[in-house]
Design a protein around this motif. Structure first.
Motif, PDB file in Angstrom:
ATOM      1  N   ASN A  83      15.501  35.239   8.730  1.00 16.73           N
ATOM      2  CA  ASN A  83      16.047  34.711   7.473  1.00 16.73           C
ATOM      3  C   ASN A  83      17.063  35.684   6.872  1.00 16.73           C
ATOM      4  O   ASN A  83      18.107  35.281   6.358  1.00 16.73           O
ATOM      5  CB  ASN A  83      14.916  34.462   6.470  1.00 16.73           C
ATOM      6  CG  ASN A  83      13.934  33.406   6.933  1.00 16.73           C
ATOM      7  OD1 ASN A  83      14.228  32.656   7.855  1.00 16.73           O
ATOM      8  ND2 ASN A  83      12.779  33.355   6.313  1.00 16.73           N
ATOM      9  N   GLU A  84      16.729  36.960   6.961  1.00 16.32           N
ATOM     10  CA  GLU A  84      17.607  38.000   6.426  1.00 16.32           C
ATOM     11  C   GLU A  84      18.961  37.985   7.135  1.00 16.32           C
ATOM     12  O   GLU A  84      20.016  38.057   6.490  1.00 16.32           O
ATOM     13  CB  GLU A  84      16.942  39.362   6.602  1.00 16.32           C
ATOM     14  CG  GLU A  84      17.793  40.546   6.228  1.00 16.32           C
ATOM     15  CD  GLU A  84      17.177  41.870   6.657  1.00 16.32           C
ATOM     16  OE1 GLU A  84      17.743  42.911   6.303  1.00 16.32           O
ATOM     17  OE2 GLU A  84      16.145  41.856   7.370  1.00 16.32           O
ATOM     18  N   PHE A  87      20.999  34.806   6.047  1.00 15.23           N
ATOM     19  CA  PHE A  87      21.531  34.877   4.693  1.00 15.23           C
ATOM     20  C   PHE A  87      22.545  36.013   4.531  1.00 15.23           C
ATOM     21  O   PHE A  87      23.466  35.904   3.719  1.00 15.23           O
ATOM     22  CB  PHE A  87      20.396  35.001   3.677  1.00 15.23           C
ATOM     23  CG  PHE A  87      19.748  33.684   3.358  1.00 15.23           C
ATOM     24  CD1 PHE A  87      20.378  32.780   2.524  1.00 15.23           C
ATOM     25  CD2 PHE A  87      18.521  33.339   3.904  1.00 15.23           C
ATOM     26  CE1 PHE A  87      19.799  31.558   2.235  1.00 15.23           C
ATOM     27  CE2 PHE A  87      17.928  32.117   3.625  1.00 15.23           C
ATOM     28  CZ  PHE A  87      18.571  31.214   2.790  1.00 15.23           C
ATOM     29  N   THR A  88      22.381  37.089   5.303  1.00 20.67           N
ATOM     30  CA  THR A  88      23.400  38.146   5.289  1.00 20.67           C
ATOM     31  C   THR A  88      24.721  37.601   5.826  1.00 20.67           C
ATOM     32  O   THR A  88      25.787  37.833   5.243  1.00 20.67           O
ATOM     33  CB  THR A  88      22.956  39.351   6.138  1.00 20.67           C
ATOM     34  OG1 THR A  88      21.787  39.946   5.556  1.00 20.67           O
ATOM     35  CG2 THR A  88      24.053  40.403   6.202  1.00 20.67           C
ATOM     36  N   ALA A  90      25.630  34.463   5.873  1.00 25.67           N
ATOM     37  CA  ALA A  90      26.150  33.478   4.918  1.00 25.67           C
ATOM     38  C   ALA A  90      26.815  34.173   3.730  1.00 25.67           C
ATOM     39  O   ALA A  90      27.886  33.757   3.268  1.00 25.67           O
ATOM     40  CB  ALA A  90      25.011  32.585   4.432  1.00 25.67           C
ATOM     41  N   PHE A  91      26.195  35.260   3.252  1.00 28.58           N
ATOM     42  CA  PHE A  91      26.756  35.993   2.126  1.00 28.58           C
ATOM     43  C   PHE A  91      28.115  36.587   2.480  1.00 28.58           C
ATOM     44  O   PHE A  91      29.089  36.441   1.735  1.00 28.58           O
ATOM     45  CB  PHE A  91      25.799  37.108   1.702  1.00 28.58           C
ATOM     46  CG  PHE A  91      26.395  38.085   0.723  1.00 28.58           C
ATOM     47  CD1 PHE A  91      26.604  37.720  -0.602  1.00 28.58           C
ATOM     48  CD2 PHE A  91      26.772  39.359   1.135  1.00 28.58           C
ATOM     49  CE1 PHE A  91      27.183  38.610  -1.502  1.00 28.58           C
ATOM     50  CE2 PHE A  91      27.333  40.257   0.246  1.00 28.58           C
ATOM     51  CZ  PHE A  91      27.546  39.883  -1.078  1.00 28.58           C
ATOM     52  N   THR A 116      28.138  32.701  -4.090  1.00 31.10           N
ATOM     53  CA  THR A 116      28.030  33.872  -3.203  1.00 31.10           C
ATOM     54  C   THR A 116      26.983  34.843  -3.713  1.00 31.10           C
ATOM     55  O   THR A 116      26.160  35.364  -2.947  1.00 31.10           O
ATOM     56  CB  THR A 116      29.391  34.586  -3.091  1.00 31.10           C
ATOM     57  OG1 THR A 116      30.380  33.667  -2.640  1.00 31.10           O
ATOM     58  CG2 THR A 116      29.306  35.758  -2.129  1.00 31.10           C
ATOM     59  N   VAL A 119      23.434  33.390  -3.151  1.00 28.28           N
ATOM     60  CA  VAL A 119      23.060  33.538  -1.734  1.00 28.28           C
ATOM     61  C   VAL A 119      22.697  34.993  -1.454  1.00 28.28           C
ATOM     62  O   VAL A 119      21.746  35.289  -0.722  1.00 28.28           O
ATOM     63  CB  VAL A 119      24.211  33.074  -0.815  1.00 28.28           C
ATOM     64  CG1 VAL A 119      23.929  33.455   0.641  1.00 28.28           C
ATOM     65  CG2 VAL A 119      24.406  31.571  -0.929  1.00 28.28           C
ATOM     66  N   VAL A 122      19.197  35.759  -2.647  1.00 27.53           N
ATOM     67  CA  VAL A 122      18.214  35.238  -1.674  1.00 27.53           C
ATOM     68  C   VAL A 122      18.142  36.173  -0.470  1.00 27.53           C
ATOM     69  O   VAL A 122      17.054  36.455   0.059  1.00 27.53           O
ATOM     70  CB  VAL A 122      18.594  33.807  -1.230  1.00 27.53           C
ATOM     71  CG1 VAL A 122      17.645  33.323  -0.131  1.00 27.53           C
ATOM     72  CG2 VAL A 122      18.570  32.850  -2.414  1.00 27.53           C
ATOM     73  N   ASP A 123      19.293  36.663  -0.048  1.00 29.27           N
ATOM     74  CA  ASP A 123      19.344  37.605   1.078  1.00 29.27           C
ATOM     75  C   ASP A 123      18.533  38.863   0.770  1.00 29.27           C
ATOM     76  O   ASP A 123      17.782  39.359   1.621  1.00 29.27           O
ATOM     77  CB  ASP A 123      20.796  37.964   1.379  1.00 29.27           C
ATOM     78  CG  ASP A 123      20.937  38.880   2.583  1.00 29.27           C
ATOM     79  OD1 ASP A 123      20.063  38.843   3.471  1.00 29.27           O
ATOM     80  OD2 ASP A 123      21.934  39.626   2.640  1.00 29.27           O
ATOM     81  N   CYS A 126      14.886  38.159   1.131  1.00 35.96           N
ATOM     82  CA  CYS A 126      14.494  38.134   2.548  1.00 35.96           C
ATOM     83  C   CYS A 126      14.428  39.550   3.111  1.00 35.96           C
ATOM     84  O   CYS A 126      13.520  39.888   3.889  1.00 35.96           O
ATOM     85  CB  CYS A 126      15.481  37.300   3.359  1.00 35.96           C
ATOM     86  SG  CYS A 126      15.525  35.552   2.925  1.00 35.96           S
TER      87      CYS A 126
END
Length: 277
Positions: A83-84, A87-88, A90-91, A116, A119, A122-123, A126
């Motif tokens: 997940n990390e 999301f990393t 995506a960020f 941004t 997200v 959330v990162d 995670c």
């Protein structure tokens, strides 16, 4: 201590997240002033992109190769590490998109900055969860989340504000430094609370080696104390600059505060990884 890539990764990404959120907040405030918003946001966003990529590259050193990252992706939804990574990615993609659109369309989209930043938050969750769920007893504590979010809200705003020094002058810059100071107070305060809670917990924590977390950290007490001293110093400098009656901001002091926060958060993360060594 062999976790240098992780140390760099877990300081760089939260700092970038905090910078993005700060830029979103400040964008709303400078929009009503006579400041050239595009000029003011260019360097901070570019530096945030660079800091994000530094964190990404550091993570590859930990994983061994980019191919291993793709293998980890298969566990998305089932593994905090997977997940990390998602999301990393995506960020960083959103930071690059926001910055790219700024150059192409000659404007910054505040909604993209906000998305941004969310997200990124959330990162960070995670990222912290990947440690909190491990068998390292010193990490399975609320303080783990506080450590990572604290970096975002203490280092991030100072990073964003310091990159605006060349494009914003006088009272407007002073207001920006004041916002960085106020958010920095929150970032440091939650870390102080987390550290206080953890201090009462460490005597009970039994590490894999058989010693307690308190005993493991005893030899690093000097570093911990120095870290808190310089972080408070950096916060004090930002406070002085924002509350001073002088109309101009001393650039060197702001850059010095940035370096102090980088050093303090780096030492904080070093001690964090000592528990898992």
């Amino acid at each position: 201590m062999h976790e240098w890539p992780l140390l760099l990764f877990t300081v760089s990404i939260p700092a970038a997240v905090g910078s993005v959120l700060f830029l979103w907040l400040i964008h709303e405030r400078i929009a009503a002033s006579n400041v050239d918003k595009l000029k003011a946001m260019k360097l901070p966003l570019l530096v945030t992109v660079v800091v994000s990529f530094i964190g990404l590259i550091a993570s590859f050193f930990h994983l061994g190769s980019p191919e291993n990252a793709f293998n980890v992706l298969r566990g998305f939804g089932r593994s905090w590490m997977s997940n990390e990574i998602v999301f990393t990615g995506a960020f960083i993609a959103l930071v690059c998109l926001t910055t790219g659109l700024m150059f192409v369309q000659k404007k910054v989209h505040p909604i993209l900055l906000l998305i941004t930043g969310i997200v990124g938050l959330v990162d960070i969750y995670c990222m912290a969860s990947a440690y909190a769920v491990t068998r390292v007893n010193g990490w399975d504590h609320l303080n783990t989340y506080v450590v990572f979010y604290g970096t975002a809200f203490s280092l991030g705003p100072v990073l964003g504000a310091s990159m605006m020094l060349q494009s914003i002058k006088g009272e407007e810059m002073k207001k920006i430094v004041k916002w960085a100071f106020l958010i920095g107070i929150f970032g440091v305060a939650i870390q102080v609370i987390g550290a206080a809670m953890f201090a009462g917990y460490t005597p009970e924590v039994q590490l894999v080696t058989g010693e307690t977390a308190a005993a493991k950290l005893e030899s690093y007490s000097g570093m911990v104390g120095f870290r808190w001293a310089i972080e408070m110093l950096g916060l004090g400098v930002m406070g002085y600059l924002s509350l001073s009656s002088k109309p101009k901001i001393n650039y060197l002091l702001v850059y010095a505060a940035l370096l102090v926060f980088v050093a303090a958060e780096g030492m904080s993360r070093y001690v964090f990884y000592v528990l898992g060594a």
